[in-house]
Design a protein around this motif. Structure first.
Motif, short mmCIF file in Angstrom:
data_model
loop_
_atom_site.label_atom_id
_atom_site.label_comp_id
_atom_site.label_asym_id
_atom_site.label_seq_id
_atom_site.Cartn_x
_atom_site.Cartn_y
_atom_site.Cartn_z
N HIS A 145 -8.87 2.68 10.12
CA HIS A 145 -8.62 3.08 8.74
C HIS A 145 -7.17 3.54 8.59
CE1 HIS A 145 -9.75 5.91 5.16
NE2 HIS A 145 -9.23 4.77 4.74
N HIS A 147 -4.23 4.73 5.70
CA HIS A 147 -4.30 5.33 4.36
C HIS A 147 -2.97 5.95 3.98
CE1 HIS A 147 -4.89 8.85 6.95
NE2 HIS A 147 -5.94 8.20 7.48
N ALA A 178 -9.80 -0.05 5.24
CA ALA A 178 -10.65 0.17 6.40
C ALA A 178 -11.24 -1.16 6.85
CB ALA A 178 -11.76 1.16 6.07
N SER A 190 -10.32 1.59 0.44
CA SER A 190 -10.99 2.91 0.43
C SER A 190 -10.29 3.83 -0.54
CB SER A 190 -10.95 3.53 1.83
OG SER A 190 -9.62 3.84 2.21
N SER A 214 -13.70 9.70 2.75
CA SER A 214 -13.32 8.33 2.41
C SER A 214 -14.52 7.60 1.83
CB SER A 214 -12.81 7.58 3.64
OG SER A 214 -11.74 8.25 4.24
#
Length: 411
Positions: A145, A147, A178, A190, A214
């Motif tokens: 993941h 971000h 993700a 996400s 998330s």
């Protein structure tokens, strides 16, 4: 021929007690803004930070209610790189990952095939609903993941910037991507929210507690169930290193000083007139020295020029050097005419301090000179009056130092 000579004793006293606690320029005063919400914006490569941490995470999937919470917890770790653009707002990019655990129906297949949804093949026995016993398998899969977040440091936003604050909390929102590489594979966007907590260990290091939630689509763990979305909640404890430059400078306030005040101009004219009178008296004394004197009658008439006493910023204490000169001034007053009244005028520098502070300070300075003349040197109180004018623009030579003063002038 008898010549009457008027002998004048001339006292010309000017004191300059110039002590500083602040640097000034010829035509301006530079001070630090006391507003805790105003700082100087730093350069692009300032206020960066690098963080890493480890902790636990939990998957909220289709069958999470049937699995014991302790069995769903898995290790988590994260790394991030960020920058604070102001003490209150920053951004960061990061990575979170490792494996997730949950439950899946043991007869679930993908697209009619024989591939289970990340099932380990182990039947989960400790189900919360006895009716599902024997039908749910343990699932386990690795995920990744990445971000990006926007952080809002509420401690600095609402409490103002303070460099040595021990604890700060910064809610954040962001988006990410993700993915799961194990079959069945998935790649999804996400939505992220959370709290970034920092505890100051030094100017360079913070202890961090990162809480992140998330939100992903329902099929992230490979099985479409009754949920619209699935979630991952992670909490990690770690360290963050703050790259230089780490702090924020206060804004500087530059006050440009100008002056055009009728009362101060009149005071200058009076000072100049007295100086011219002194020159005329000196000339008369010089001329009388060349004449024959058969009878000399001496009359004492003391003409006293104004006296200027200056003070350091935000002070009203009379220095010893000033007291010495005030002693000479007091002697001249007492030897002069008793019907002459001297006014003690207090001033403060308009470019430094608030109006209320300058009003108080100018009054205190005038009273301090009054007390020295009366109580220390015995000048009759009936010959003195006091007044104060608060903060004024530069009175002499465009120099604010000469406005932090008291002027004593005969009427």
């Amino acid at each position: 021929m008898k010549i009457k000579i008027y002998s004048f004793t001339i006292a010309l006293l000017t004191i300059s007690s110039l002590s500083f606690s602040q640097e000034v320029t010829k035509d301006s005063v530079v001070t630090e803004n006391s507003d805790k919400y105003k700082v100087v914006t730093n350069k692009f490569f300032d206020n960066w930070f690098l963080g890493a941490g480890g902790g636990v995470q939990i998957l909220f999937g289709d069958h999470d209610k049937q699995m014991q919470t302790k069995d769903r917890l898995t290790p988590a770790f994260n790394v991030s790189l960020g920058k604070w653009f102001t003490p209150g707002v920053g951004i960061r990019a990061g990575y979170t990952g490792n494996k997730l655990k949950g439950l899946t129906h043991n007869n679930s297949a993908i697209s009619g095939g024989s591939l289970k949804t990340h099932s380990t093949g182990e039947i989960y026995q400790d189900v919360k609903n006895a009716g599902d016993k024997g039908y749910l398998e343990v699932q386990e899969f690795n995920y990744n993941h990445i971000h990006g977040d926007i952080l809002f440091n509420v401690a600095n936003i609402f409490g103002g910037y303070r460099e040595n604050r021990f604890y700060t909390i910064a809610p954040f929102v962001g988006i990410g991507w993700a993915w799961v590489n194990d079959a069945p594979k998935t790649r999804q966007p996400s939505i992220n929210v959370g709290l970034y907590n920092a505890f100051r260990l030094s100017s360079a290091f913070n202890l961090t507690l990162d809480l992140r939630g998330s939100l992903v689509k329902d099929d992230f763990e490979g099985e479409v169930g009754g949920r619209k979305e699935e979630g991952i909640v992670a909490g990690t404890l770690g360290l963050a290193y703050n790259f230089k430059k780490r702090n924020w400078d206060r804004e500087k306030v530059v006050t440009i000083s100008t002056y055009d005040e009728t009362e101060l101009n009149a005071l200058r004219e009076r000072v100049n007139k007295l100086a011219n009178d002194n020159d005329a008296l000196r000339k008369q004394l010089a001329e009388s020295a060349n004449k024959d004197i058969t009878d000399v009658k001496i009359e004492k008439n003391i003409l006293i020029s104004p006296i200027l006493v200056t003070f350091p910023i935000n002070e009203s204490t009379v220095s010893n050097e000033a007291r010495v000169n005030l002693g000479f001034f007091a002697k001249a007053i007492k030897e002069g005419k008793s019907n002459v009244v001297y006014n003690i005028s207090g001033y403060a520098d308009k470019g430094t301090g608030s109006p209320a502070t300058n009003e108080r300070l100018s009054k205190a300075r005038a009273e301090a000179i009054y007390n020295v003349l009366v109580k220390e040197f015995g000048v009759p109180a009936s010959q003195l009056t006091t007044s104060h004018y608060g903060g004024v623009d530069n009175m002499y030579y465009n120099d604010p130092r000469l406005s932090r003063a008291v002027i004593v002038l005969g009427n």
